[in-house]
Scaffold this motif. Sequence first.
Motif, short mmCIF file in Angstrom:
data_model
loop_
_atom_site.label_atom_id
_atom_site.label_comp_id
_atom_site.label_asym_id
_atom_site.label_seq_id
_atom_site.Cartn_x
_atom_site.Cartn_y
_atom_site.Cartn_z
N GLU A 97 -34.30 -4.88 -31.32
CA GLU A 97 -33.77 -5.78 -32.35
C GLU A 97 -33.12 -5.01 -33.49
O GLU A 97 -32.21 -5.50 -34.15
CB GLU A 97 -34.89 -6.67 -32.89
CG GLU A 97 -35.40 -7.71 -31.89
CD GLU A 97 -36.44 -8.63 -32.50
OE1 GLU A 97 -36.72 -8.46 -33.71
OE2 GLU A 97 -36.95 -9.50 -31.79
N GLY A 98 -33.62 -3.80 -33.75
CA GLY A 98 -33.11 -3.01 -34.87
C GLY A 98 -31.83 -2.25 -34.56
O GLY A 98 -31.37 -1.47 -35.40
N TYR A 99 -31.24 -2.47 -33.40
CA TYR A 99 -30.04 -1.73 -33.03
C TYR A 99 -28.91 -1.99 -34.02
O TYR A 99 -28.63 -3.13 -34.39
CB TYR A 99 -29.58 -2.15 -31.63
CG TYR A 99 -28.27 -1.54 -31.19
CD1 TYR A 99 -28.14 -0.16 -31.02
CD2 TYR A 99 -27.16 -2.35 -30.95
CE1 TYR A 99 -26.92 0.38 -30.62
CE2 TYR A 99 -25.95 -1.81 -30.54
CZ TYR A 99 -25.84 -0.43 -30.38
OH TYR A 99 -24.65 0.11 -29.98
N GLN A 100 -28.27 -0.89 -34.46
CA GLN A 100 -27.11 -1.01 -35.34
C GLN A 100 -26.02 -0.09 -34.79
O GLN A 100 -26.13 1.14 -34.85
CB GLN A 100 -27.45 -0.62 -36.77
CG GLN A 100 -26.32 -0.91 -37.75
CD GLN A 100 -26.56 -0.33 -39.12
OE1 GLN A 100 -26.20 0.80 -39.37
NE2 GLN A 100 -27.18 -1.11 -40.00
N GLU A 101 -24.98 -0.67 -34.28
CA GLU A 101 -23.96 0.09 -33.56
C GLU A 101 -23.30 1.17 -34.42
O GLU A 101 -23.12 2.31 -33.97
CB GLU A 101 -22.88 -0.86 -33.03
CG GLU A 101 -21.81 -0.17 -32.19
CD GLU A 101 -20.81 -1.15 -31.61
OE1 GLU A 101 -19.97 -0.71 -30.80
OE2 GLU A 101 -20.88 -2.35 -31.95
N ASP A 102 -22.96 0.84 -35.65
CA ASP A 102 -22.28 1.81 -36.50
C ASP A 102 -23.16 3.03 -36.76
O ASP A 102 -22.70 4.17 -36.65
CB ASP A 102 -21.88 1.15 -37.83
CG ASP A 102 -21.13 2.10 -38.75
OD1 ASP A 102 -20.06 2.58 -38.35
OD2 ASP A 102 -21.63 2.37 -39.86
N ALA A 103 -24.42 2.80 -37.10
CA ALA A 103 -25.34 3.90 -37.36
C ALA A 103 -25.57 4.71 -36.09
O ALA A 103 -25.64 5.95 -36.13
CB ALA A 103 -26.67 3.36 -37.89
N ALA A 104 -25.71 4.02 -34.96
CA ALA A 104 -25.93 4.71 -33.69
C ALA A 104 -24.77 5.64 -33.35
O ALA A 104 -24.98 6.78 -32.89
CB ALA A 104 -26.14 3.69 -32.57
N GLU A 105 -23.54 5.18 -33.60
CA GLU A 105 -22.37 5.99 -33.29
C GLU A 105 -22.27 7.20 -34.21
O GLU A 105 -21.95 8.32 -33.77
CB GLU A 105 -21.11 5.14 -33.39
CG GLU A 105 -20.98 4.10 -32.27
CD GLU A 105 -19.73 3.25 -32.38
OE1 GLU A 105 -19.01 3.39 -33.42
OE2 GLU A 105 -19.46 2.47 -31.46
N LYS A 106 -22.55 7.00 -35.50
CA LYS A 106 -22.52 8.13 -36.44
C LYS A 106 -23.57 9.17 -36.08
O LYS A 106 -23.31 10.38 -36.11
CB LYS A 106 -22.74 7.63 -37.87
CG LYS A 106 -21.56 6.89 -38.47
CD LYS A 106 -21.85 6.46 -39.91
CE LYS A 106 -20.65 5.75 -40.52
NZ LYS A 106 -20.95 5.31 -41.91
N ALA A 107 -24.77 8.69 -35.76
CA ALA A 107 -25.86 9.61 -35.41
C ALA A 107 -25.52 10.37 -34.13
O ALA A 107 -25.79 11.57 -34.02
CB ALA A 107 -27.16 8.84 -35.25
N LEU A 108 -24.93 9.69 -33.17
CA LEU A 108 -24.56 10.35 -31.92
C LEU A 108 -23.49 11.41 -32.16
O LEU A 108 -23.57 12.51 -31.58
CB LEU A 108 -24.06 9.32 -30.90
CG LEU A 108 -23.61 9.89 -29.55
CD1 LEU A 108 -24.75 10.64 -28.87
CD2 LEU A 108 -23.10 8.77 -28.65
N ASP A 109 -22.50 11.11 -32.98
CA ASP A 109 -21.46 12.09 -33.28
C ASP A 109 -22.08 13.35 -33.89
O ASP A 109 -21.71 14.48 -33.52
CB ASP A 109 -20.43 11.51 -34.25
CG ASP A 109 -19.48 10.52 -33.59
OD1 ASP A 109 -19.42 10.51 -32.34
OD2 ASP A 109 -18.82 9.75 -34.32
N ARG A 110 -23.00 13.15 -34.81
CA ARG A 110 -23.66 14.30 -35.44
C ARG A 110 -24.52 15.06 -34.44
O ARG A 110 -24.58 16.30 -34.45
CB ARG A 110 -24.49 13.82 -36.62
CG ARG A 110 -23.64 13.40 -37.81
CD ARG A 110 -24.41 12.61 -38.85
NE ARG A 110 -23.57 12.37 -40.03
CZ ARG A 110 -23.74 11.39 -40.90
NH1 ARG A 110 -24.74 10.52 -40.72
NH2 ARG A 110 -22.95 11.26 -41.94
N THR A 111 -25.18 14.32 -33.57
CA THR A 111 -26.03 14.95 -32.56
C THR A 111 -25.20 15.80 -31.61
O THR A 111 -25.55 16.95 -31.31
CB THR A 111 -26.79 13.87 -31.77
OG1 THR A 111 -27.72 13.22 -32.65
CG2 THR A 111 -27.56 14.47 -30.60
#
Length: 256
Positions: free
Chosen positions: A197-211
Amino acid sequence: MIELTATDGHQFSAYRADPADTPKGAVVVLQEIFGIDSHIQKITDAFAAKGYVAIAPSLFDRVKPGVNLAYDESGISDGLAMTQQIDRQQLLGDIQVAVDAVKSAGKVAIVGYCWGGELAYASANRVSGIACVVGYYGNDIVNNYSEKRKVPTLLHFGENDSTIPMEQVTQFRAYRPDVSAFTYPGAAHGFSCDRREGYQEDAAEKALDRTLSWISQYVEGQPPILLKNAGIYAQQKAEKKKKKKSGGDDLGPPMD
């Protein structure tokens, strides 16, 4: 799935994905409390698609093989209960076996989510043969700030995570300026998992780019990709040696 054997004879499974071409290195993916489910397998496949040998050890096999829990209150309760039934040293030993299983591909990164995020952070100082670690919203990380990190460490936290108060994240960053810790506005716990439920696409994409930039830098050895507000701790060691400006402080990358 493949089978691995720990130093104490324990046999456990692992989901492995290999790249189509010569690997750039390897990534060990550490699970959430729900097991090696389709979400963790999807993440592992994605790292393989980026050119890394990727492996996700089934850390619950010491309690029960083949665990695949639902993303609901019952699943959370059962998963948390299982985490309490496994000795931490045994877990780190199993992670070490997973690292050893893929190290022939090159340098190895560890990336963990939720419970796996905590284990990734612990692995930085307890598991040998790793180039860097990345931890997503590991609850207990903010309480373990006494030890300096032995390998480059990147962390992701949601600013609306009810289980990890922002005050604790701020305190952690003050104690551990050698860690790059990013936070994401409006993001809750599990913001990188599209099944929660807590999924947030924008945050997920930013975190993945940094990862991916972090892994590329420390596993492949490429020059760092400078990100907005990356801070001195996201740069190469040569950059870290530069003289700090007088009168300033550097607590790692600002929370954004």
